[in-house]
Design an enzyme around this catalytic site. Structure first.
Site, PDB file in Angstrom:
ATOM      1  N   HIS A  46     -14.933 -46.717 -11.910  1.00 24.68           N
ATOM      2  CA  HIS A  46     -15.409 -45.662 -11.018  1.00 24.68           C
ATOM      3  C   HIS A  46     -15.422 -44.296 -11.683  1.00 24.68           C
ATOM      4  O   HIS A  46     -15.025 -43.299 -11.075  1.00 24.68           O
ATOM      5  CB  HIS A  46     -14.566 -45.639  -9.739  1.00 24.68           C
ATOM      6  CG  HIS A  46     -15.049 -46.640  -8.755  1.00 24.68           C
ATOM      7  ND1 HIS A  46     -14.645 -46.679  -7.453  1.00 24.68           N
ATOM      8  CD2 HIS A  46     -15.927 -47.649  -8.890  1.00 24.68           C
ATOM      9  CE1 HIS A  46     -15.249 -47.674  -6.826  1.00 24.68           C
ATOM     10  NE2 HIS A  46     -16.019 -48.281  -7.687  1.00 24.68           N
ATOM     11  N   ARG A  93     -13.369 -27.571  -4.673  1.00 22.00           N
ATOM     12  CA  ARG A  93     -12.010 -27.639  -4.118  1.00 22.00           C
ATOM     13  C   ARG A  93     -11.076 -27.083  -5.178  1.00 22.00           C
ATOM     14  O   ARG A  93     -11.496 -26.779  -6.297  1.00 22.00           O
ATOM     15  CB  ARG A  93     -11.647 -29.075  -3.733  1.00 22.00           C
ATOM     16  CG  ARG A  93     -11.876 -30.079  -4.835  1.00 22.00           C
ATOM     17  CD  ARG A  93     -11.679 -31.515  -4.360  1.00 22.00           C
ATOM     18  NE  ARG A  93     -12.135 -32.428  -5.377  1.00 22.00           N
ATOM     19  CZ  ARG A  93     -11.789 -33.707  -5.476  1.00 22.00           C
ATOM     20  NH1 ARG A  93     -10.975 -34.230  -4.583  1.00 22.00           N
ATOM     21  NH2 ARG A  93     -12.235 -34.456  -6.433  1.00 22.00           N
ATOM     22  N   GLU A  99     -11.945 -28.262   1.063  1.00 22.79           N
ATOM     23  CA  GLU A  99     -13.034 -28.781   0.223  1.00 22.79           C
ATOM     24  C   GLU A  99     -14.369 -28.447   0.859  1.00 22.79           C
ATOM     25  O   GLU A  99     -14.533 -28.564   2.074  1.00 22.79           O
ATOM     26  CB  GLU A  99     -12.948 -30.301   0.084  1.00 22.79           C
ATOM     27  CG  GLU A  99     -14.045 -30.844  -0.828  1.00 22.79           C
ATOM     28  CD  GLU A  99     -14.267 -32.343  -0.694  1.00 22.79           C
ATOM     29  OE1 GLU A  99     -14.029 -33.044  -1.675  1.00 22.79           O
ATOM     30  OE2 GLU A  99     -14.676 -32.796   0.393  1.00 22.79           O
ATOM     31  N   GLU A 129     -19.836 -29.532  -4.934  1.00 15.91           N
ATOM     32  CA  GLU A 129     -18.563 -29.830  -4.265  1.00 15.91           C
ATOM     33  C   GLU A 129     -17.470 -28.984  -4.910  1.00 15.91           C
ATOM     34  O   GLU A 129     -17.284 -29.038  -6.123  1.00 15.91           O
ATOM     35  CB  GLU A 129     -18.222 -31.319  -4.391  1.00 15.91           C
ATOM     36  CG  GLU A 129     -19.259 -32.192  -3.694  1.00 15.91           C
ATOM     37  CD  GLU A 129     -18.873 -33.671  -3.607  1.00 15.91           C
ATOM     38  OE1 GLU A 129     -19.607 -34.421  -2.943  1.00 15.91           O
ATOM     39  OE2 GLU A 129     -17.841 -34.060  -4.200  1.00 15.91           O
TER      40      GLU A 129
HETATM   41  C1  LIG Z   1     -16.683 -41.797  -5.244  1.00 14.70           C
HETATM   42  C2  LIG Z   1     -15.660 -41.300  -6.208  1.00 14.70           C
HETATM   43  C3  LIG Z   1     -14.755 -40.339  -5.806  1.00 14.70           C
HETATM   44  C4  LIG Z   1     -13.785 -39.874  -6.696  1.00 14.70           C
HETATM   45  N1  LIG Z   1     -12.904 -38.934  -6.266  1.00 14.70           N
HETATM   46  C5  LIG Z   1     -11.967 -38.456  -7.117  1.00 14.70           C
HETATM   47  C6  LIG Z   1     -11.032 -37.491  -6.689  1.00 14.70           C
HETATM   48  O1  LIG Z   1     -11.027 -37.061  -5.540  1.00 14.70           O
HETATM   49  N2  LIG Z   1     -10.134 -37.030  -7.593  1.00 14.70           N
HETATM   50  C7  LIG Z   1     -10.103 -37.507  -8.879  1.00 14.70           C
HETATM   51  O2  LIG Z   1      -9.271 -37.059  -9.657  1.00 14.70           O
HETATM   52  N3  LIG Z   1     -10.974 -38.424  -9.298  1.00 14.70           N
HETATM   53  C8  LIG Z   1     -11.901 -38.907  -8.464  1.00 14.70           C
HETATM   54  N4  LIG Z   1     -12.793 -39.845  -8.905  1.00 14.70           N
HETATM   55  C9  LIG Z   1     -12.762 -40.246 -10.331  1.00 14.70           C
HETATM   56  C10 LIG Z   1     -11.839 -41.431 -10.594  1.00 14.70           C
HETATM   57  O3  LIG Z   1     -10.538 -41.139 -10.160  1.00 14.70           O
HETATM   58  C11 LIG Z   1     -11.777 -41.690 -12.114  1.00 14.70           C
HETATM   59  O4  LIG Z   1     -13.064 -41.903 -12.611  1.00 14.70           O
HETATM   60  C12 LIG Z   1     -10.872 -42.836 -12.508  1.00 14.70           C
HETATM   61  O5  LIG Z   1     -10.692 -42.826 -13.913  1.00 14.70           O
HETATM   62  C13 LIG Z   1     -11.426 -44.178 -12.090  1.00 14.70           C
HETATM   63  O6  LIG Z   1     -10.456 -45.186 -12.279  1.00 14.70           O
HETATM   64  P1  LIG Z   1     -10.891 -46.698 -12.532  1.00 14.70           P
HETATM   65  O7  LIG Z   1      -9.774 -47.591 -12.140  1.00 14.70           O
HETATM   66  O8  LIG Z   1     -12.196 -46.962 -11.930  1.00 14.70           O
HETATM   67  O9  LIG Z   1     -10.983 -46.714 -14.115  1.00 14.70           O
HETATM   68  P2  LIG Z   1     -12.195 -47.086 -15.065  1.00 14.70           P
HETATM   69  O10 LIG Z   1     -13.403 -46.308 -14.675  1.00 14.70           O
HETATM   70  O11 LIG Z   1     -12.327 -48.537 -15.180  1.00 14.70           O
HETATM   71  O12 LIG Z   1     -11.634 -46.451 -16.396  1.00 14.70           O
HETATM   72  C14 LIG Z   1     -11.547 -45.048 -16.510  1.00 14.70           C
HETATM   73  C15 LIG Z   1     -10.659 -44.667 -17.686  1.00 14.70           C
HETATM   74  O13 LIG Z   1      -9.356 -45.119 -17.422  1.00 14.70           O
HETATM   75  C16 LIG Z   1      -8.897 -45.899 -18.495  1.00 14.70           C
HETATM   76  N5  LIG Z   1      -8.021 -46.940 -17.964  1.00 14.70           N
HETATM   77  C17 LIG Z   1      -8.244 -47.790 -16.941  1.00 14.70           C
HETATM   78  N6  LIG Z   1      -7.193 -48.607 -16.792  1.00 14.70           N
HETATM   79  C18 LIG Z   1      -6.291 -48.247 -17.728  1.00 14.70           C
HETATM   80  C19 LIG Z   1      -5.004 -48.717 -18.094  1.00 14.70           C
HETATM   81  N7  LIG Z   1      -4.432 -49.731 -17.464  1.00 14.70           N
HETATM   82  N8  LIG Z   1      -4.371 -48.117 -19.110  1.00 14.70           N
HETATM   83  C20 LIG Z   1      -4.933 -47.089 -19.758  1.00 14.70           C
HETATM   84  N9  LIG Z   1      -6.141 -46.615 -19.475  1.00 14.70           N
HETATM   85  C21 LIG Z   1      -6.811 -47.178 -18.466  1.00 14.70           C
HETATM   86  C22 LIG Z   1     -10.150 -46.455 -19.137  1.00 14.70           C
HETATM   87  O14 LIG Z   1      -9.931 -46.724 -20.494  1.00 14.70           O
HETATM   88  C23 LIG Z   1     -11.067 -45.284 -19.000  1.00 14.70           C
HETATM   89  O15 LIG Z   1     -10.769 -44.380 -20.018  1.00 14.70           O
HETATM   90  C24 LIG Z   1     -13.735 -40.360  -8.029  1.00 14.70           C
HETATM   91  C25 LIG Z   1     -14.642 -41.332  -8.429  1.00 14.70           C
HETATM   92  C26 LIG Z   1     -15.597 -41.797  -7.533  1.00 14.70           C
HETATM   93  C27 LIG Z   1     -16.559 -42.826  -8.005  1.00 14.70           C
END
Ligand SMILES: Cc1cc2nc3c(=O)[nH]c(=O)nc-3n(C[C@H](O)[C@H](O)[C@H](O)COP(=O)(O)OP(=O)(O)OC[C@H]3O[C@@H](n4cnc5c(N)ncnc54)[C@H](O)[C@@H]3O)c2cc1C
Length: 576
Positions: free
Chosen positions: A102, A438, A291, A436
């Site tokens: 995500h 905040r 926000e 957006e």
């Molecule tokens: C609709 C939406 C709303 C969001 N709102 C917010 C918000 O309000 N605040 C905010 O801060 N973020 C927000 N995000 C962003 C989101 O928190 C980050 O993109 C986060 O990294 C996604 O985590 P994931 O599990 O999908 O990781 P992935 O997208 O699968 O990976 C992201 C990163 O994390 C690393 N990673 C994943 N798992 C591990 C692990 N076990 N060890 C080490 N590294 C790892 C990966 O290598 C990569 O670098 C939002 C995203 C979306 C799509």
């Protein structure tokens, strides 16, 4: 750097795919998650036996990275993960953790990653355990979804304050990039133990990671407590580490009220400091957590204001579950139809599209009786479902004094409008999503409750030693559909302007690691000057030599000297 989103590649196919998905009333993406692609081999050569590994697709949030057929393993536990990492090291492969996918940045794989590359993705879903480590800490598997963490905590009377607004991301994914919420204390709000206003990473008490052991001559599991000076390099690591679990400090569960406003003009909310009317900065003083979502070419943003409210205010509707704005999570047909036209290249539909979004949001708030809701933190702070519109984001944030919050917001909003209007005058509509905005606080390591703790080294929320009065981080996200004409040029305009305007004299930029940055006129994550110098410098400014960018990158290299945890983008960018 090859991390860019080359604007031209596959544009038509993607546009049509996206348009088709929207027209069907669904967002682009989820239907494709986990698509298996047939391969000629049953597993990569000599892959550890007994660990499931299949060819799977990786799609990031907006669909701007979409790579099919990558080997994806699913270890049952951390021991199996260590076996995968040692196999990768011995055989010249890279290991990439795959959480919920995500994000936007090329920290997992790049847009142009080939299925033939020696990369194994690791689906962390089975590293999902949750347990109380003490009455105020939770040990969470790195693959646990934030949704599950929030529910687990609340059921035990615990809570957090500065949390991502969506619960699909995993703990490992949220920590990697320094996840945060819209969270500042109201003026005079008493501190509540265990409640931080900075990043989720700053709540960490202890974590476990797979790291190189020179003594053992292999990768091993190692626990890092927050006192250990190395830990601050792992708290936010942008993909240069692999965590298996983290123990997070929590506070007592809080009840919050969230009041939406759709009647305050953006011109009033984001007016220059000292102007009359209802200013965003004043609302922060009153309630702390605010926000704004402002659709382009519309007059009034959708504003949410949260306040701590132990008792239900008479006018509020009590909620008992998260995601209380269904109208923003499920795209109404008229919005989908207009989105479809824009994605097919009809930019001039943007003002009508944005106005329709605003109309549906304000009507939806009334129809669902959600203008004024009250409930548990986990139900009021979680409000974006993964099914919302899939857009790209430009994420440049600004570190400043709280007293300068309104000035930053005013300048940012004014710039956004200037860009919208300048392009419109040329018949171009590069930005079709909202602005957006905040704010949250900086990382105060004392929140973790661990004596000797230090702030995450490369977090956007890390404090500056030379500017202890810069206690606020303003997050400004500019959204648009991927592949919109001129979007990278417009993003670049905004990014270059932000670095020049918040130049470190009275406020300074950083980037939101999970979003888009380092724009060239036709790609994200591609401006070499920003990647080599500018962005590392924003992280290092005001930090000492044992906590700056170079230090963190050296420490991460020390923990993974063979760069098993990396990719072509990180191998170039994430260096001392
Ligand atoms: C609709 C939406 C709303 C969001 N709102 C917010 C918000 O309000 N605040 C905010 O801060 N973020 C927000 N995000 C962003 C989101 O928190 C980050 O993109 C986060 O990294 C996604 O985590 P994931 O599990 O999908 O990781 P992935 O997208 O699968 O990976 C992201 C990163 O994390 C690393 N990673 C994943 N798992 C591990 C692990 N076990 N060890 C080490 N590294 C790892 C990966 O290598 C990569 O670098 C939002 C995203 C979306 C799509």
């Amino acid at each position: 750097v090859a991390g860019g989103n080359s604007h031209q590649v596959g544009l038509t196919r993607r546009r049509l795919l996206q348009a088709g998905a929207l027209a069907a009333g669904a967002a682009y993406g989820p239907a494709l998650d986990g698509v298996a692609v047939a391969g000629s081999l049953a597993a990569p050569p000599a892959f550890p036996s007994g660990i499931p590994v299949r060819r799977r697709a990786f799609h990031n949030w907006a669909g701007s990275i979409d790579v099919r057929g990558l080997w994806t393993a699913r270890p049952a536990d951390a021991r199996q993960l260590v076996d995968i990492v040692n196999w990768a090291h011995a055989n010249g492969w890279k290991v990439r953790p795959k959480g919920a996918m995500h994000g936007w940045s090329p920290f997992t794989v790049l847009r142009d990653t080939k299925r033939s590359e020696r990369i194994v993705l690791v689906d962390t879903r089975d590293l999902h355990g949750l347990e109380l480590a003490s009455p105020t800490t939770v040990r969470a598997g790195a693959g646990a979804a934030l949704d599950d963490v929030y529910d687990f905590l609340h059921a035990r009377g615990l809570g957090l304050t500065s949390i991502p607004a969506t619960g699909a991301p995993t703990v490992g994914g949220a920590l990697a990039i320094g996840g945060h919420g819209a969270a500042l204390p109201a003026a005079g709000e008493p501190a509540a133990e265990g409640h931080g206003f900075g990043s989720l990473s700053n709540q960490v008490v202890e974590l476990e990671a797979v790291v190189w052991s020179a003594a053992a001559g292999q990768y091993v599991l190692r626990t890092f407590d927050r006192k250990d000076p190395v830990t601050k390099a792992l708290l936010v690591h942008i993909g240069r580490a692999f965590l298996t679990s983290a123990t997070l400090r929590c506070g007592a569960a809080q009840q919050l009220r969230c009041v939406s406003h759709v009647d305050i003009p953006g011109a009033e909310l984001f007016a220059a400091p000292g102007s009359p009317g209802r200013l965003f900065g004043d609302l922060v003083e009153e309630a702390g957590r605010v926000e704004s979502i402002w659709f382009p070419f519309t007059e009034k943003p959708w504003l949410k204001v949260w306040s701590v409210a132990p008792e239900k205010p008479a006018s509020s509707r009590a909620v008992t579950g998260p995601y209380n704005y269904p109208f923003s999570d499920r795209i109404p047909k008229p919005v989908a139809k207009l989105a479809d036209r824009i994605i097919r290249g009809e930019g001039s539909a943007t003002p009508q599209f944005a106005q329709t979004e605003y109309t549906f949001a304000s009507a939806g708030l009334s129809a669902t009786n959600s203008m004024d809701i009250w409930g548990a933190w986990k139900d009021t702070l979680r409000y974006i479902r993964a099914s919302t519109l899939r857009v790209d984001e430009c994420g440049i944030c600004v570190l400043c004094r709280r007293a300068d919050l309104q000035r930053v917001l005013h300048l940012y909003a004014s710039k956004w409008i200037e860009v919208l209007e300048t392009y419109r005058a040329r018949g171009s509509y590069p930005l079709n999503g909202p602005l957006e905005m905040r704010a949250c606080g900086i990382d105060d390591p004392a929140v973790s409750g661990v004596a000797g703790a230090a702030a995450p080294a490369i977090a956007a929320t890390a404090p500056r030693r030379d500017r202890p009065d810069w206690d606020t981080v303003v997050w400004a996200n500019v959204l648009t559909f991927p592949y919109t004409d001129d979007c990278f040029v417009a993003y670049r305009d905004i990014e270059q302007w932000a670095h020049a305007t918040f130049d470190g004299t009275w406020a300074g930029t950083r980037v939101e690691w999970s979003k888009g940055w380092a724009f060239t006129p036709d790609a994200a994550f591609a401006d070499r000057r920003l990647l080599r110098k500018g962005i590392p410098a924003t992280v290092s400014a005001g930090r000492n030599a044992e906590e700056d960018w170079s230090w963190a990158m050296r420490r991460l290299n020390g923990l993974d000297p063979h760069r098993v945890f990396g990719n072509a983008f990180l191998d170039d960018f994430a260096r001392p």
